[in-house]
Design an enzyme around this catalytic site. Structure first.
Site, PDB file in Angstrom:
ATOM      1  N   GLU A  26      25.664  -2.470   7.751  1.00  0.00           N
ATOM      2  CA  GLU A  26      24.809  -1.899   8.797  1.00  0.00           C
ATOM      3  C   GLU A  26      23.528  -1.276   8.228  1.00  0.00           C
ATOM      4  OE1 GLU A  26      27.124   0.114  12.055  1.00  0.00           O
ATOM      5  OE2 GLU A  26      28.719  -0.061  10.573  1.00  0.00           O
ATOM      6  N   SER A 154      29.694  -1.434  14.608  1.00  0.00           N
ATOM      7  CA  SER A 154      28.666  -2.237  15.270  1.00  0.00           C
ATOM      8  C   SER A 154      29.135  -3.637  15.651  1.00  0.00           C
ATOM      9  CB  SER A 154      27.407  -2.338  14.390  1.00  0.00           C
ATOM     10  OG  SER A 154      26.772  -1.092  14.315  1.00  0.00           O
ATOM     11  N   TYR A 224      21.461  -4.068  19.326  1.00  0.00           N
ATOM     12  CA  TYR A 224      20.301  -3.536  18.609  1.00  0.00           C
ATOM     13  C   TYR A 224      19.004  -4.322  18.754  1.00  0.00           C
ATOM     14  CZ  TYR A 224      23.851  -0.717  16.305  1.00  0.00           C
ATOM     15  OH  TYR A 224      24.875   0.143  16.058  1.00  0.00           O
ATOM     16  N   ARG A 263      30.469   9.852  18.841  1.00  0.00           N
ATOM     17  CA  ARG A 263      30.381   9.119  20.112  1.00  0.00           C
ATOM     18  C   ARG A 263      31.612   8.240  20.250  1.00  0.00           C
ATOM     19  NH1 ARG A 263      27.157   4.851  19.358  1.00  0.00           N
ATOM     20  NH2 ARG A 263      28.856   3.471  19.958  1.00  0.00           N
ATOM     21  N   ASP A 265      33.915   5.358  22.313  1.00  0.00           N
ATOM     22  CA  ASP A 265      33.816   4.214  23.220  1.00  0.00           C
ATOM     23  C   ASP A 265      35.094   4.127  24.043  1.00  0.00           C
ATOM     24  OD1 ASP A 265      31.372   3.639  22.050  1.00  0.00           O
ATOM     25  OD2 ASP A 265      32.251   2.265  20.579  1.00  0.00           O
ATOM     26  N   GLU A 279      37.408   3.455  20.025  1.00  0.00           N
ATOM     27  CA  GLU A 279      37.113   3.978  18.688  1.00  0.00           C
ATOM     28  C   GLU A 279      36.138   5.133  18.817  1.00  0.00           C
ATOM     29  OE1 GLU A 279      33.957   1.451  16.490  1.00  0.00           O
ATOM     30  OE2 GLU A 279      35.116   0.001  17.644  1.00  0.00           O
ATOM     31  N   ASN A 281      32.756   6.908  16.763  1.00  0.00           N
ATOM     32  CA  ASN A 281      31.720   6.736  15.736  1.00  0.00           C
ATOM     33  C   ASN A 281      31.245   8.110  15.281  1.00  0.00           C
ATOM     34  OD1 ASN A 281      31.150   3.671  16.109  1.00  0.00           O
ATOM     35  ND2 ASN A 281      31.161   4.515  18.166  1.00  0.00           N
ATOM     36  N   GLY A 285      24.399   5.561  15.994  1.00  0.00           N
ATOM     37  CA  GLY A 285      23.031   5.083  15.858  1.00  0.00           C
ATOM     38  C   GLY A 285      22.027   6.021  16.496  1.00  0.00           C
TER      39      GLY A 285
END
Length: 325
Positions: A26, A154, A224, A263, A265, A279, A281, A285
């Site tokens: 990433e 990602s 992205y 964050r 999901d 999951e 993070n 991002g």
């Protein structure tokens, strides 16, 4: 969100390194995140500098007098506890969760085991080590099934499998990135994500974002590099559902021992509106397409102020331990 509207003196934050780039898959996204954070911090008067661990040894952070780090690294050697451990040894406070929480959250299988043990809903799964085991998981979990590396982010190496014949290719793709491959039951419904800021009892969720990707394909490219994915914030979900998601992500955050920001999901199953954690993070991002800044804006927090608040929350595991003594 009163704790995130308090006055912060940029000068008091000292010399700051924005860690970006790195050596993970990433890297490209990390450079975009880090560039945005660097510009935002400088705009708020912070003495911030770019630092790429792929090009400079982390020990230079100490010799060059950095007083704290904003971690804008993604993936391995960035949000898996390794950089956090190095910064603990150097004694330089950093943003985001500590060593253990970062390493656990990076491992989707370990994360799911803990959530399941704590009674938090997450889709059923299997850990597989071959294409034959992937085919067996497909028969047990049903179609569609998600196949992905356990320790990548990602959506790298991810395949949505709809037939038995796809299992071998899906396994081989995921295994290129990680010997631990996760097969996960697909939840049909609304795709959402929700950031959390703060720590412990003070951790609070930002507004939920509902994601609509082309044909439900929220992959690396659509995340992205395209503008075809739609993000709804406000989410448009009933208030009761939004609050349930926010409560769930805060519980998931606390359960893993996260601090600072993260964050999560969440899929909301269409049939009964049950939310499922996918999951979390721990170094989300911060690009122009990123979702934490979007949710923060909906809460009345600008990108620049968000970066400043996250930076001000930088800490060390060692300091956390002393605070609890």
């Amino acid at each position: 969100m009163s704790q995130f509207h308090q006055k912060i003196d940029p000068a008091a934050l000292g010399k700051v390194a924005v860690l970006m780039g790195g050596s993970s898959a990433e890297r490209e996204v990390s450079l975009m995140s880090g560039g945005g954070v660097l510009q935002a911090l400088r705009a708020r008067g912070v003495d911030a500098h770019a630092f790429d661990p792929a090009h400079s040894d982390l020990s230079e952070l100490k010799t060059h007098g950095y007083s704290r780090c904003f971690i804008a690294l993604h993936g391995r050697h960035g949000e898996d506890g390794t950089v956090q451990g190095a910064l603990e040894l150097l004694g330089i406070p950093y943003t985001g969760p500590g060593v253990m929480a970062s390493s656990i959250a990076m491992d989707k299988i370990m994360t799911k085991r803990i959530w399941r043990f704590e009674g938090l809903p997450t889709p059923d799964w299997r850990l597989v080590a071959s294409s034959a085991e992937t085919a067996r998981a497909f028969k047990e979990l049903g179609a569609p099934m998600i196949v992905k590396p356990s320790r990548e982010g990602s959506t790298i190496g991810l395949t949505k499998v709809t037939s038995l014949g796809q299992c071998e290719q899906a396994y081989l793709l995921a295994a290129q990135h990680d010997p631990e491959v996760l097969c996960e039951q697909f939840i049909d419904g609304d795709e959402t994500t929700c950031p959390v800021l703060g720590q412990g009892e003070g951790a609070q969720a930002l507004p939920v974002i509902r994601i609509e990707a082309p044909e439900g394909n929220y992959d690396y490219q659509n995340k992205y590099f395209t503008d075809v994915t739609q993000y709804h914030c406000p989410s448009g979900l009933p208030g009761e559902e939004e609050r349930a998601i926010q409560e769930l992500v805060v519980r998931s955050f606390r359960t893993l021992g996260c601090r600072g920001w993260a964050r999560a999901d969440v899929m909301v199953r269409k049939s009964d509106r049950q939310p499922f954690l996918l999951e979390i993070n721990t170094s989300p991002g911060m690009t122009g397409h990123s979702l934490v800044p979007m949710a923060a804006r909906a809460q009345g927090i600008s990108y620049e102020d968000l970066c400043l608040r996250i930076l001000a929350s930088a800490s060390l595991d060692a300091l956390q331990g002393r605070a609890q003594d």
